[in-house]
Enzyme design. Structure first.
Site, short mmCIF file in Angstrom:
data_model
loop_
_atom_site.label_atom_id
_atom_site.label_comp_id
_atom_site.label_asym_id
_atom_site.label_seq_id
_atom_site.Cartn_x
_atom_site.Cartn_y
_atom_site.Cartn_z
N GLY A 54 1.62 4.84 3.01
CA GLY A 54 2.28 3.80 2.86
C GLY A 54 3.83 4.08 2.36
O GLY A 54 4.78 3.68 2.67
N ARG A 57 -39.93 8.81 33.95
CA ARG A 57 -40.06 7.35 33.40
C ARG A 57 -40.73 6.50 34.07
O ARG A 57 -41.62 5.67 33.63
CB ARG A 57 -38.47 7.00 33.21
CG ARG A 57 -37.63 7.79 32.18
CD ARG A 57 -36.14 7.10 32.44
NE ARG A 57 -36.11 5.75 31.87
CZ ARG A 57 -35.74 4.78 32.45
NH1 ARG A 57 -35.20 4.79 33.79
NH2 ARG A 57 -35.52 3.61 31.97
N GLY A 83 0.95 -1.28 0.05
CA GLY A 83 -0.13 -0.16 0.20
C GLY A 83 0.80 1.23 0.13
O GLY A 83 1.33 1.58 1.12
N LEU A 84 1.40 1.72 -1.33
CA LEU A 84 2.06 2.72 -1.39
C LEU A 84 1.64 4.01 -1.77
O LEU A 84 2.25 5.07 -2.59
CB LEU A 84 3.25 2.27 -2.25
CG LEU A 84 4.13 1.09 -2.06
CD1 LEU A 84 5.06 0.71 -2.98
CD2 LEU A 84 4.54 1.34 -0.57
N HIS A 131 -40.74 2.55 35.04
CA HIS A 131 -39.60 2.17 34.89
C HIS A 131 -38.73 2.06 36.16
O HIS A 131 -37.43 1.86 36.13
CB HIS A 131 -38.68 2.96 34.03
CG HIS A 131 -39.26 3.11 32.59
ND1 HIS A 131 -39.42 1.86 31.97
CD2 HIS A 131 -40.07 3.61 31.69
CE1 HIS A 131 -39.75 1.90 30.50
NE2 HIS A 131 -40.30 3.09 30.57
N GLU A 144 -9.20 15.10 17.71
CA GLU A 144 -8.69 15.88 16.60
C GLU A 144 -10.14 16.44 16.03
O GLU A 144 -9.86 17.94 15.69
CB GLU A 144 -8.19 14.93 15.56
CG GLU A 144 -7.84 15.69 14.16
CD GLU A 144 -7.27 14.34 13.35
OE1 GLU A 144 -6.56 13.73 13.51
OE2 GLU A 144 -7.79 14.54 12.11
N LYS A 151 -6.09 5.17 18.60
CA LYS A 151 -5.96 5.92 17.29
C LYS A 151 -7.58 6.61 17.12
O LYS A 151 -7.58 7.69 16.54
CB LYS A 151 -5.71 5.12 16.20
CG LYS A 151 -5.64 5.90 14.83
CD LYS A 151 -4.63 7.06 14.66
CE LYS A 151 -4.79 8.27 13.85
NZ LYS A 151 -4.85 7.97 12.55
N HIS A 187 -8.15 9.36 19.34
CA HIS A 187 -7.43 10.60 18.81
C HIS A 187 -7.64 11.18 17.95
O HIS A 187 -7.94 12.46 17.93
CB HIS A 187 -6.08 9.73 18.28
CG HIS A 187 -5.23 10.89 17.68
ND1 HIS A 187 -5.48 11.15 16.19
CD2 HIS A 187 -4.09 11.42 17.79
CE1 HIS A 187 -4.60 11.95 15.79
NE2 HIS A 187 -3.79 12.17 16.76
N ASN A 188 -8.52 10.52 16.91
CA ASN A 188 -9.12 11.35 15.66
C ASN A 188 -10.59 11.87 16.27
O ASN A 188 -10.68 13.15 15.73
CB ASN A 188 -9.47 10.34 14.58
CG ASN A 188 -8.32 10.06 13.92
OD1 ASN A 188 -7.15 10.17 14.04
ND2 ASN A 188 -8.54 9.73 12.59
N SER A 207 -0.58 8.14 13.12
CA SER A 207 -0.90 9.56 12.89
C SER A 207 0.14 10.64 12.58
O SER A 207 1.23 10.51 13.13
CB SER A 207 -1.84 10.24 14.26
OG SER A 207 -2.16 11.51 13.89
N GLY A 208 -0.01 11.45 12.03
CA GLY A 208 1.05 12.47 11.41
C GLY A 208 0.66 12.85 10.10
O GLY A 208 1.42 13.93 9.63
#
Ligand code: NDP
Ligand code: 5RP
Length: 478
Positions: free
Chosen positions: A16, A448, A11-12, A454, A191, A184, A187-188, A130-131
């Site tokens: 990647g 409720r 995966g480039l 409830h 973000e 991660k 983290h997002n 990440s970065g």
């Protein structure tokens, strides 16, 4: 026989390719592969001088090129493409090999893949990275999950390519199976929240204070020399200072105001709902992006009446700019407090034993939310790993105390002027709800019980109760 490669990357695309270059620049022999050969050829054509690359043109050729146990990083689109690659690779690998998915996978997918591959004796490591493009090349923040044994195999490679803050690489074993991708994901989510809060600060500076983008860029630059020092504030100043080459207008004015999302913020909120973890700031940030994209709804609503509030008096401007800085910092503390609590909740739910101080440590560099502020969070969790919320940490309490009046002035001024500040206001509401002696949740429970029997618990006596609302209103213990 040709020398085997130390590590492989398939995966480039943006990420990647740069991760592969980063490994090669650290002296590793890197086997590279991409589904479409052009990307592989492109990498070799442009960057072969940077290090020792082994181009390969099928997954089986890639696997053959690697020393054993093999270390192989997958950096493709998350979701079904990752499954396709994993399914094709698995039969080609041998027991003990380590397969790393460094894309933005959903942590539940990672748990599933890890369990399936473990049955074949393969180590599957779901790792957050990440970065962005630059971070992948110069040093990202890396959040690997999976087994400790697999991490042992990867550690010398990952700590070499990760960002470095004060001599500490921004990589740590987060915990078993999906822990790395969960962290991660949060983290997002943070973000999203951070970006929304910065956006609101910009909107107030522009429309309440009346500053132009270039002036606001200078304010963000100044803030970036203080406690708000962070990558996102830095790039915000760069964006606001940029002029569009076609029109000569501020760049921010020519960008369509509809924010998109690939899904990790939404996953964070969905996950938080499942865990019962209140991440209201992240949720508002996700909804704010979604609202911005509803062009028809916005168009239909544009003529709705608004308040009659006016701009600030010129004598109030400097003070209000400082107020916005205070509101931004206080709301940012809330965003991180909510995110770290979600990690705590996920860790407890899945038995991951995530070290929150370590998460703060590896987020100090390399990642999109990197900030000076994370050093304080690290210190807070180091001094008390059981801290119930960052809000009660002594140093954050001091900041929140100082921000009280400015934070409230900002929310109230924005409201009176009709400037939407969902991030600032929900953070303040969260803060006030946490510190409240009593919440109207008592009334909700009573409602409720009224309509659905409830039941409720009492504040003064143990037990679960119901009141006969439609009868004589007597109470009995259930
Ligand atoms: N871009 C960013 O800033 C960040 C991205 N990520 C994550 O990293 C991963 C890679 O991101 P990015 O570099 O932006 O690339 P993309 O997410 O755009 O993915 C493109 C890559 O995936 C490959 N691919 C797509 N479908 C398949 C398939 N069915 N089989 C095999 N390969 C496939 C493509 O191959 P081909 O060239 O043949 O089409 C290409 O190499 C993603 O999971 C992303 O979420 C993580 C952090 C930051
Ligand atoms: O993972 C990332 C950074 O760490 C990506 O930049 C993130 O996926 C961007 O998300 P979105 O497209 O939803 O704004």
């Amino acid at each position: 026989m040709t020398e085997k490669a130390h590590i492989g990357v398939t995966g480039l695309a943006t990420m990647g390719r740069n991760l592969a270059r980063n490994f090669a620049r650290r002296g590793h022999r890197v086997a590279v592969h991409n589904r479409r050969a052009e990307r592989t050829d492109n990498l070799i054509e442009h960057f072969s001088g940077e290090g020792d690359f082994v181009p390969t043109y099928s997954l089986s050729e890639l696997v053959q090129a690697l020393e054993r146990p093999r270390r192989l990083v997958i950096m493709v689109k998350a979701g079904p493409p990752t499954d396709e690659v994993v399914d094709e690779l698995a039969p080609l690998l041998d027991s003990g090999d380590v397969l790393v998915d460094a894309g933005n996978a959903h942590f539940e997918d990672t748990r599933r893949r890890q369990a399936a591959l473990a049955e074949r004796g393969l180590h599957f490591v779901g790792s957050g990275v990440s970065g962005g493009e630059e971070g992948a090349l110069e040093g990202p923040s890396i959040m690997p999950g999976g087994s400790q044994q697999a991490y042992g195999e990867l550690e010398p490679f990952l700590s070499g390519i990760a960002a470095d803050v004060d001599g500490t690489p921004c990589v740590a074993h987060i915990g078993p199976d999906g822990a790395g991708h969960f962290v991660k994901m949060v983290h997002n989510g943070i973000e999203y929240s951070d970006m929304q809060l910065i956006g609101e600060a910009y909107d107030l500076l522009r429309h309440a204070v009346g500053k132009e983008p270039a002036e606001i860029a200078e304010i963000f630059r100044r803030w970036n020399t203080g406690r708000l020092d962070s990558y996102l504030i830095e790039i915000t100043a760069e964006v606001l200072a940029h002029t569009d080459a076609h029109t000569g207008k501020p760049f921010v004015d020519v960008v369509l105001d509809q924010a998109e999302q690939k899904g990790t913020g939404r996953w964070t909120v969905q996950g938080a709902l499942e865990l019962g973890s209140p991440v209201s700031g992240i949720a508002e940030a996700v909804f704010a992006r979604s609202l911005s994209g509803h062009a028809d709804l916005r168009e239909a609503s544009r003529g709705l009446p608004g308040p009659t509030g006016t701009r600030l008096a010129s004598t109030d401007i400097d003070g209000f700019v400082d107020d916005i800085e205070q509101a931004l910092y206080a709301s940012k503390i809330v965003a991180y407090a909510q995110g770290f609590n979600q990690i705590q909740a996920g860790s407890a739910e899945y038995g991951w034993n995530v070290d929150l101080g370590s998460v703060a440590t590896i987020w100090r560099g390399g990642c999109i939310i990197r900030a000076k502020f994370l050093d304080r969070i690290r210190a807070a969790y180091e001094s008390d790993p059981q801290l119930p919320t960052l809000l009660t940490d002594r140093s954050f309490q001091r900041a929140l105390n100082e921000a009280q009046d400015p934070w409230r002035r900002v929310v109230s001024r924005a409201t009176s002027m009709g400037i939407p500040v969902p991030g600032f206001s929900t953070s303040l509401a969260y803060y006030d709800a946490l510190r409240a002696k009593r919440l109207p949740a008592a009334l909700v429970q009573a409602q409720r019980d009224y309509f659905g029997a409830h039941t409720y618990r009492r504040a003064d006596i143990d037990g679960v109760f119901h009141t006969e609302w439609s009868d004589d209103r007597s109470e009995y213990e259930v």
